[in-house]
Design a protein around this motif. Structure first.
Motif, PDB file in Angstrom:
ATOM      1  N   UNK A 213       0.834  -1.200   0.000  1.00 56.18           N
ATOM      2  CA  UNK A 213       0.000   0.000   0.000  1.00 56.18           C
ATOM      3  C   UNK A 213       0.873   1.257   0.000  1.00 56.18           C
ATOM      4  N   UNK A 214       2.003   1.163   0.730  1.00 58.95           N
ATOM      5  CA  UNK A 214       2.914   2.310   0.769  1.00 58.95           C
ATOM      6  C   UNK A 214       3.531   2.540  -0.612  1.00 58.95           C
ATOM      7  N   UNK A 215       3.832   1.445  -1.299  1.00 59.99           N
ATOM      8  CA  UNK A 215       4.407   1.560  -2.645  1.00 59.99           C
ATOM      9  C   UNK A 215       3.416   2.277  -3.561  1.00 59.99           C
ATOM     10  N   UNK A 216       2.148   1.876  -3.488  1.00 57.16           N
ATOM     11  CA  UNK A 216       1.124   2.520  -4.312  1.00 57.16           C
ATOM     12  C   UNK A 216       0.954   3.985  -3.938  1.00 57.16           C
ATOM     13  N   UNK A 217       1.076   4.229  -2.642  1.00 55.87           N
ATOM     14  CA  UNK A 217       0.972   5.589  -2.133  1.00 55.87           C
ATOM     15  C   UNK A 217       2.106   6.447  -2.710  1.00 55.87           C
ATOM     16  N   UNK A 218       3.306   5.842  -2.748  1.00 56.03           N
ATOM     17  CA  UNK A 218       4.457   6.566  -3.288  1.00 56.03           C
ATOM     18  C   UNK A 218       4.244   6.864  -4.770  1.00 56.03           C
ATOM     19  N   UNK A 219       3.720   5.868  -5.515  1.00 54.59           N
ATOM     20  CA  UNK A 219       3.440   6.092  -6.934  1.00 54.59           C
ATOM     21  C   UNK A 219       2.446   7.229  -7.110  1.00 54.59           C
ATOM     22  N   UNK A 220       1.437   7.222  -6.242  1.00 56.74           N
ATOM     23  CA  UNK A 220       0.409   8.259  -6.271  1.00 56.74           C
ATOM     24  C   UNK A 220       1.044   9.629  -6.096  1.00 56.74           C
ATOM     25  N   UNK A 221       1.931   9.701  -5.101  1.00 53.58           N
ATOM     26  CA  UNK A 221       2.596  10.970  -4.805  1.00 53.58           C
ATOM     27  C   UNK A 221       3.391  11.457  -5.990  1.00 53.58           C
ATOM     28  N   UNK A 222       4.156  10.550  -6.562  1.00 55.56           N
ATOM     29  CA  UNK A 222       5.041  10.964  -7.652  1.00 55.56           C
ATOM     30  C   UNK A 222       4.232  11.347  -8.884  1.00 55.56           C
ATOM     31  N   UNK A 223       3.228  10.526  -9.241  1.00 53.43           N
ATOM     32  CA  UNK A 223       2.479  10.844 -10.456  1.00 53.43           C
ATOM     33  C   UNK A 223       1.583  12.075 -10.270  1.00 53.43           C
ATOM     34  N   UNK A 224       1.144  12.343  -9.017  1.00 52.20           N
ATOM     35  CA  UNK A 224       0.286  13.522  -8.824  1.00 52.20           C
ATOM     36  C   UNK A 224       1.081  14.806  -8.874  1.00 52.20           C
ATOM     37  N   UNK A 225       2.368  14.740  -8.525  1.00 55.45           N
ATOM     38  CA  UNK A 225       3.077  15.995  -8.361  1.00 55.45           C
ATOM     39  C   UNK A 225       4.211  16.260  -9.334  1.00 55.45           C
ATOM     40  N   UNK A 226       4.478  15.306 -10.215  1.00 64.83           N
ATOM     41  CA  UNK A 226       5.535  15.581 -11.174  1.00 64.83           C
ATOM     42  C   UNK A 226       5.367  14.718 -12.423  1.00 64.83           C
ATOM     43  N   UNK A 227       5.782  15.291 -13.544  1.00 70.49           N
ATOM     44  CA  UNK A 227       5.784  14.515 -14.779  1.00 70.49           C
ATOM     45  C   UNK A 227       7.226  14.201 -15.173  1.00 70.49           C
ATOM     46  N   UNK A 228       8.135  14.345 -14.217  1.00 71.91           N
ATOM     47  CA  UNK A 228       9.541  14.056 -14.494  1.00 71.91           C
ATOM     48  C   UNK A 228       9.747  12.631 -15.043  1.00 71.91           C
ATOM     49  N   UNK A 229       9.052  11.598 -14.514  1.00 76.55           N
ATOM     50  CA  UNK A 229       9.262  10.258 -15.072  1.00 76.55           C
ATOM     51  C   UNK A 229       8.984  10.184 -16.575  1.00 76.55           C
ATOM     52  N   UNK A 230       7.972  10.943 -17.038  1.00 73.33           N
ATOM     53  CA  UNK A 230       7.668  10.934 -18.474  1.00 73.33           C
ATOM     54  C   UNK A 230       8.835  11.523 -19.255  1.00 73.33           C
ATOM     55  N   UNK A 231       9.376  12.610 -18.701  1.00 68.49           N
ATOM     56  CA  UNK A 231      10.492  13.239 -19.388  1.00 68.49           C
ATOM     57  C   UNK A 231      11.709  12.318 -19.359  1.00 68.49           C
TER      58      UNK A 231
END
Ligand code: UDP
Ligand code: MG
Length: 339
Positions: A213-231
């Motif tokens: 659940x924490x892993x999913x939470x972390x994914x949520x955090x990253x995808x909600x606040x940055x598009x850096x992974x796409x770049x």
């Protein structure tokens, strides 16, 4: 100084064992704070144990208690949103139901609020009773998101915080479905200050956040606040394309100098598998964002209310969405902002 209203908002999911102690501790703190009118709003996030019965008992004994029961388990972020939506006057203080956020610190938060701060957040100095995996992964998460997110998200900071009326008002404007509350609190801005504290082990029950659940939470955090992974995927693509080009030049030169002896099956496999992997990762990344976009586009309410108890809930300006009940025990409603 006139006493100002302060609502303690507590999201509780299967916390029957911890709530009585929390309530007693918050009440004791309120007794020592003549400068605020204390209220407590419990949000039962679809508990399957006796949490709601426990909240009803507390509400019968203590007129300062109001409560919401969500129609099912929506997760802590939605439960907190439901609670904060109801706080129409004064400030709100968010506490965990398991007493990991010590209620005895409320006066320190209120003092900062009085100094003019809008977002007073607790920063953990130590985390007792938590496994080293949780501490290590949490530390890593805060470092990663701190680097990637354009909105600065303070490290070692949870939901334990006090929000001024204008910060609450601003937060209510943010109605996204994928809610990473820590990020939303920071996004709002205004005057912020940290209150350092020691985080103790929970007083009863077990943690509701498994590693998955924490892993999913972390994914949520990253995808909600940055598009850096796409770049990053774009740059990775460019790098592999550049590498592939150089490799191709090498192959052509080698073939023209020494002839082509149909060799190189292992290299070919390596390249195909590597490129296939990179492409799948990039696709998966796009999928993560696209999926969230899809969820947002459905415009579903953030939560549904089942039952409500108490004065602050019935008085609130959200009353129309609560089915218009005027009595103490309300009926259904949806989590939508009424402006
Ligand atoms: N919580 C909730 N809904 C959930 C999971 C948790 O309202 O689906 C509440 C829980 O009752 C507690 C707070 O969120 O008050 C923090 O949860 P927990 O203590 O399990 O998390 P941890 O402190 O271990 O990170
Ligand atoms: Mg906890």
């Amino acid at each position: 100084m006139n006493p100002e209203p302060l609502t303690v908002v507590v999201a509780a999911f299967n916390e029957e064992a911890a709530l009585p102690q929390l309530h007693a501790r918050v009440s004791a703190v309120f007794a020592d704070m003549p400068d605020v009118t204390g209220r407590i709003l419990y949000v039962d996030d679809g508990s399957s144990d006796a949490t709601w019965a426990c909240i009803e008992t507390l509400a019968r004994q203590d007129p300062r208690v109001s409560a919401l029961r969500l129609s099912r388990n929506f997760g802590k972020e939605a439960a907190l949103t439901a609670g904060l939506d109801q706080v129409s006057v004064g400030a709100a203080m968010i506490l965990d139901a398991d007493c990991q956020d010590p209620p005895e610190l409320i006066p320190a938060f209120v003092a900062r609020w009085r100094e003019g701060y809008d977002n007073v957040y607790g920063t953990r100095l130590a985390r007792e009773g938590e496994s080293w995996t949780k501490r290590a992964t949490a530390g890593m998460f805060y470092r990663i998101i701190g680097r990637m997110s354009p909105t600065p998200i303070p490290a070692d900071t949870g939901d334990f915080r006090l929000l001024s009326p204008r910060a609450l008002q601003a937060l209510r404007e943010l109605r996204e479905r994928h809610r990473f509350m820590k990020g939303l609190f920071s996004w709002v801005g205004y005057n912020r200050i940290a209150v350092p504290y020691q985080r103790h082990a929970r007083v009863a029950g077990t943690s509701k956040f498994s590693l998955w659940r924490l892993w999913n939470f972390a994914l949520e955090g990253i995808t909600s606040f940055t598009t850096v992974p796409l770049r990053a995927a774009t740059y990775l693509g460019m790098l592999t394309a550049a590498g592939a080009f150089l490799f191709a030049v090498g192959v052509v030169v080698k073939a023209s100098l020494y002839g082509d002896r149909v060799a190189g099956w292992p290299t070919m496999m390596a390249v195909i598998l590597f490129l296939g992997g990179v492409q799948l990762i990039a696709l998966g990344l796009i999928g993560e964002y696209l999926g969230r976009l899809y969820e947002e586009s459905k415009q579903r309410p953030l939560y549904l209310l089942d039952t409500c108890i108490g004065p602050s809930v019935a008085d609130s300006n959200l009353q129309p969405t609560l089915g218009g009940q005027a009595d103490d025990h309300g009926s259904a409603g949806v989590g939508r902002q009424v402006s």
